[in-house]
Design an enzyme around this catalytic site. Structure first.
Site, mmCIF file in Angstrom:
data_model
loop_
_atom_site.group_PDB
_atom_site.id
_atom_site.type_symbol
_atom_site.label_atom_id
_atom_site.label_comp_id
_atom_site.label_asym_id
_atom_site.label_seq_id
_atom_site.Cartn_x
_atom_site.Cartn_y
_atom_site.Cartn_z
ATOM 1 N N HIS B 47 43.727 40.739 -14.863
ATOM 2 C CA HIS B 47 45.188 41.437 -15.277
ATOM 3 C C HIS B 47 45.675 42.055 -14.085
ATOM 4 O O HIS B 47 46.795 41.789 -13.676
ATOM 5 C CB HIS B 47 45.123 42.286 -16.513
ATOM 6 N N TYR B 50 44.786 39.237 -10.433
ATOM 7 C CA TYR B 50 45.067 37.947 -10.147
ATOM 8 C C TYR B 50 44.305 36.947 -9.586
ATOM 9 O O TYR B 50 44.293 35.995 -9.039
ATOM 10 C CB TYR B 50 46.611 37.637 -9.556
ATOM 11 N N HIS B 94 52.515 40.592 -23.206
ATOM 12 C CA HIS B 94 51.904 41.640 -23.810
ATOM 13 C C HIS B 94 51.151 40.950 -24.871
ATOM 14 O O HIS B 94 51.199 41.719 -26.366
ATOM 15 C CB HIS B 94 52.732 42.861 -24.252
ATOM 16 N N GLY B 534 56.420 37.624 -11.421
ATOM 17 C CA GLY B 534 56.038 37.223 -12.839
ATOM 18 C C GLY B 534 54.746 37.821 -13.306
ATOM 19 O O GLY B 534 54.306 38.693 -12.681
ATOM 20 N N ASN B 535 54.056 36.868 -13.999
ATOM 21 C CA ASN B 535 52.807 37.399 -14.743
ATOM 22 C C ASN B 535 52.003 36.271 -15.039
ATOM 23 O O ASN B 535 52.595 35.237 -15.538
ATOM 24 C CB ASN B 535 53.323 38.236 -15.827
#
Lengths: 232, 741
Positions: B47, B50, B94, B534-535
């Protein structure tokens, strides 16, 4: 005489800037923010309690806000006949302070409701509504607790004194359960006190006072206040 | 959390590998103590680090003329919109918190992304989201859905940001692992942005906002494993949101940034104090000496380990300019928020943590962070076996349905197609009085006050397409986002992405991830819409299923003049209806196949980026000549669904139509084909000649379909009353939720 507006800022108010913007930029009216910890209403002629979630509204809407230092001054101002408009959370605070009769319950759906609805302008003979041209306004609501409740005797009194200013209705002005979004008694969307200087309303007139935002149906409320103040 | 003896076994329990534990011992020159182990384990979790994705993500286009900050450098990307203004925006997942505690999981997802925006100095002006659930026929899914929507609404509504758009998709693959991706957009004076940096030896380090409690400890680690039977016990890893405090934090934060009293600021999300201290220090090539005794705590007896790992929400780490401490404290005092000096910036590059007079951790900041010493892995890739099987499915063998009308109504009543009104009526979409077009259109449009400009935004991804073809499916996600921006009259600017995938240690998942990134990169380069950040969310697996690979695109566009906006909906009776773009009867992965045959087969539709761009230019040209009254893209449910949406999608002003949809080989394929690069437009009859001439001149393929009427929905001789269509479109989800159907 140019009217001077004061917009109260509680922690958690979130329509304070919107209300300020409409008054200041769209209606070109002198407008000031009134901080909740202050005790100075800065010479306001009209005080607006804006929408939002004052103090997070974790207890009961408006329950904490009424203890703000500024609210003592607002109450004094109101009791002396000063013009006060409560929008959404502001309406809830006015009820909590007993400046208007009744209470707000949770919407019957138990959900937050955000949409455009129609309200019939039931009483155009007030300081806040006399310049409204249309009989029915299309206007946004956004609340979890807008289900107005009062005892039957209070409701009767509201009707007899023409204190009901706005009622949820159809596009054609039919007031019935079918067009009641939140369960309010008598489809009440806005009421005024007996003296006529305090209005509480759940819909947000500051959200539709410019045509770019859909329509200008909300502008009549502000136009009425400004115009009536000048002619006062 | 009881202090334990650190050994390999404990490191493994913390989610580290044996190799990583060895590296940590080498970095420190000794076996880490319990607090140090905790810090490494969260900072090196997927998380925060990366570690399994960064090598691939770096292949994406991450800069461009309008980008003021490149991806990954700050809390969110920053895009120039002219006149000295910039837009900060980002999307984040999430998912795991929302799977076990949907209300708080979704709420804190919104809270986290809003903080990412306002730590940049930008005031959040809009929120969007992208959600995935199992089928609404399942009671647990209905519970998750209801609570997630309520969580998003309650947080954004109280905070005072309009939730203006998003997308929701229901499919069995998301049953055990819903996806909750939250996006926020902020507006900032380009000269007054803040940075997540710690520098200037001796500058005070402050913690501001909420007090620190035991909530969310190891949230980042929890997000870095698959959901399992034991996940329920991780509910305490989910943070608790307080939008009221966040609203105060917003005002206070913007005030100290505006006054230029700070060097840097970062919000505390995943890995709390550990992450903010180490990332800010590493970025400034500095260190920090902090004393946890000064941190305002919510409960007694918290250990250094717990304070360092707490993910309590609504907190920020601020590096002040020395000498401005008092002013900063006055601002936080005004907003009734905590503000404590907990340490200072140092030159040795070490995160040096004391607690109650005892040294608790000493770790070089560089070694903790992404882009520094955190591990970077390239994982094994393998093309999944199911792909060729899916692609070889013989779609022509499907029986043509007998009934046209009932078939259409069944497709049209799919929860993936019908209006999401049940959801967005729970979101305040109008606060801040900038929402010109709210939820339910191709893109939301937010005006910029005191200017002619507006921002258009949407989120998009069809996970079913990506499952059937990771590369092409992802290209489509970008292309469709862009098309939706174009349909609103705006020009695509940039994207943010939320990459939701399964376990990266599974070579098939990793191959899919890698292909998807390739497709995204290609499309983003083509449309000149760089990725601002982003994610990545891996491990979206539960005992029930692995989710469809879902690389959600959040796109932002710019309308130079808001008067040039285009509606998704028909405007006038008698206007002429056209389709731009050619159909190739592509039915693989379609909503039709899923609803009528219960199949997810074939290949996803093809996408030709040249043709797509030409289509965009055709819309721009037609719009600049004021030749079109509406534009709506064709997607799930095909051309017939798009026409129906344009006819009745605006609840206020509904129309009928009389159209003849051209049939190529089979009516069902022609009606429901999801061939890309197609848009339904309506044209005033007065402009017919000019419109057709303009389209012909630039070689844009178009086809006349029929007219807007004030009567029924009439297509190829079939008639459905508008009231019937409208009831299906607007009431299906609420009926599902109240068990009426």
């Amino acid at each position: 005489m140019k009217v001077k507006f004061g917009v109260v800022v509680f922690p958690g108010s979130n329509c304070d800037y919107d209300t300020f913007y409409v008054l200041n930029t769209i209606f070109n009216a002198h407008t000031e923010f009134l901080w909740h910890k202050d005790t100075d209403i800065k010479g306001s002629d009209v005080i607006i309690l804006p929408g939002g979630f004052s103090y997070g509204d974790y207890v009961r809407t408006g329950a904490i806000a009424k203890f703000s230092p500024i609210m003592n001054e607002v109450a004094k101002f109101a009791n002396n006949g000063g013009i006060v408009l409560g929008i959404c959370n502001g309406f809830q605070i006015l009820l909590e302070m007993n400046l208007l009769p009744g209470v707000m319950l949770k919407n019957t759906s138990l959900k937050f409701i955000s949409k455009d609805i129609f309200v019939k302008v039931t009483n155009k003979n007030t300081f806040f509504s006399s310049k409204i041209e249309k009989d029915v306004l299309q206007i946004p609501i956004a609340h979890s607790e807008g289900n107005y409740f009062a005892e039957d005797s209070v409701l009767t009194e509201l009707q007899e004194n023409n204190q009901i200013v706005l009622q949820y209705s159809s596009q054609d002005g039919i007031v019935s359960d079918e067009f009641n979004p939140n369960g309010s008694k008598l489809n009440i969307a806005g009421i005024i006190n007996k003296q006529g200087n305090i209005l509480g309303m759940m819909p947000h007139p500051e959200r539709n006072s410019e045509s770019i935002l859909g329509n200008r149906d909300g502008s009549g409320i502000f136009e009425s206040i400004i115009s009536n103040f000048i002619n006062k | 959390m009881v202090e334990q003896i650190v050994d390999l076994k404990l490191a493994l329990e913390h989610g580290l590998t044996e190799e990583e534990f060895g590296w940590i011992c080498d970095i420190l020159g000794h076996v880490p103590n319990f607090t140090e182990l905790g810090i490494f384990s969260v900072m090196w979790s997927e998380h925060c680090s990366y570690k399994n994705s960064i090598a691939e993500i770096k292949k994406l286009p991450r800069s461009g003329n309008a980008l003021l900050v490149s991806a990954g450098e700050e809390n969110a990307g920053l895009v120039d919109i002219g006149d000295g203004q910039a837009i900060a925006f980002k999307i984040e997942s999430h998912n795991h918190p929302s799977a076990v505690e949907p209300y708080q999981g979704a709420a804190t997802g919104v809270g986290g992304i809003l903080r990412d925006i306002f730590t940049m100095g930008a005031r959040p002006i809009a929120a969007l989201n992208s959600l995935r659930f199992g089928s609404l026929e399942d009671s647990h899914t209905r519970f998750l859905f209801q609570e997630v929507v309520k969580g998003i609404g309650d947080y954004g509504n109280a905070f005072g940001v309009p939730t203006v758009g998003g997308e929701v998709f229901f499919d069995e693959s998301y049953k055990g692992n819903p996806l909750v991706n939250a996006m926020a957009i902020g507006l900032v004076d380009a000269k007054k942005t803040a940075s997540a940096i710690a520098k200037g030896i001796g500058n005070p380090v402050m913690i501001v906002g909420s007090s620190t409690g035991r909530d969310g400890i190891h949230g980042a680690t929890f997000a870095s494993v698959e959901l399992s039977e034991e996940s329920e016990s991780k509910r305490p890893s989910v943070q608790v949101g307080d939008p009221f405090t966040e609203k105060l934090l917003l005002e206070a934060t913007l005030e100290i940034i505006e006054n230029d009293w700070i060097v840097g600021i970062q919000d505390m999300g995943a890995a709390g104090i550990s992450c903010s201290t180490s990332e800010m220090s590493a970025k400034g090539n500095s260190g920090m000496k902090i004393d946890l005794t000064k941190v305002p705590l919510r409960e007694n007896g918290m250990s250094a380990y717990e304070i360092m790992l707490s993910e309590s929400q609504e907190r920020m780490l601020v590096v002040a300019k020395k000498g401005f401490e008092k002013q900063i404290m006055q601002v936080f005092d005004k907003w009734d928020l905590h503000c404590e000096i907990i340490g200072e910036v140092t030159e040795n590059g070490i995160i040096d943590v004391d607690y109650s007079g005892k040294s608790e951790a000493k770790i070089p900041s560089f070694n903790l962070v992404l882009g520094g010493g955190a591990p970077v892995y390239k994982r094994e890739k393998k093309e999944p076996a199911y792909l060729s099987e899916k692609h070889n499915f013989d779609l022509s063998s499907l029986k043509i349905p007998d009934e046209i009308k009932t078939t259409f109504l069944k497709v049209f009543s799919s929860t993936n197609i019908v209006s999401k009104r049940w959801i967005f009526e729970q979101y305040d979409s109008k606060v801040q009085t900038n929402t010109v077009v709210g939820p339910g259109s191709d893109s939301a449009i937010i005006r910029i006050k005191d200017s002619q400009k507006a921002i258009a935004a949407n989120t998009d991804c069809n996970g079913r397409y990506v499952y059937l073809n990771p590369k092409v499916g992802t290209k489509i996600a970008v292309a469709e986002s862009a098309r939706n921006i174009v349909c609103s009259g705006a020009k695509p600017l940039a994207i943010t992405n939320c990459l939701n995938f399964g376990n990266p240690y599974n070579p098939e998942v990793y191959w899919t991830f890698s292909q998807s990134i390739e497709g995204m990169g290609e499309a983003c380069r083509f449309f000149e819409t760089p990725v601002t950040g982003g994610n990545v969310s891996f491990y979206n697996e539960s005992p029930d299923s692995t989710v469809y690979p879902t690389p959600v695109i959040g796109m932002v566009g710019l309308l130079e003049n808001i008067q040039n906006r285009i509606s998704s909906f028909f405007q006038n009776e008698n206007d002429l209806i056209y389709v731009l773009g050619q159909d190739f009867e592509e039915i693989g992965g379609s909503e039709y196949l899923r609803t009528i045959f219960n199949l997810v087969e074939g290949n996803c539709p093809n996408i030709n980026l040249e043709i797509e761009k030409k289509l965009h230019n055709s819309i721009f040209l037609a719009n600049s000549k004021k030749l079109i009254e509406s534009a709506h893209d064709i997607s799930e449910g095909g051309i017939i669904t798009a026409i129906a949406e344009s006819a009745i999608g605006s609840f206020e002003k509904q129309f009928g139509v009389k159209v003849e949809i051209p049939i190529q080989t089979r009516w069902d394929f022609s009606f429901f084909s999801e061939t890309q690069s197609r848009i339904i437009v309506s044209v005033n009859p007065e402009n017919q000649i000019e419109f057709e001439k303009t389209m012909s001149e630039i070689g844009q393929y178009f086809n006349y379909l029929g007219k807007v009427t004030n009567k029924d929905f009439e297509f190829n001789g079939n008639i459905i009353p508008i009231s019937e269509l409208s009831e299906i479109y607007f009431d299906t989800i609420s009926k599902r939720m109240s068990h009426e159907i």
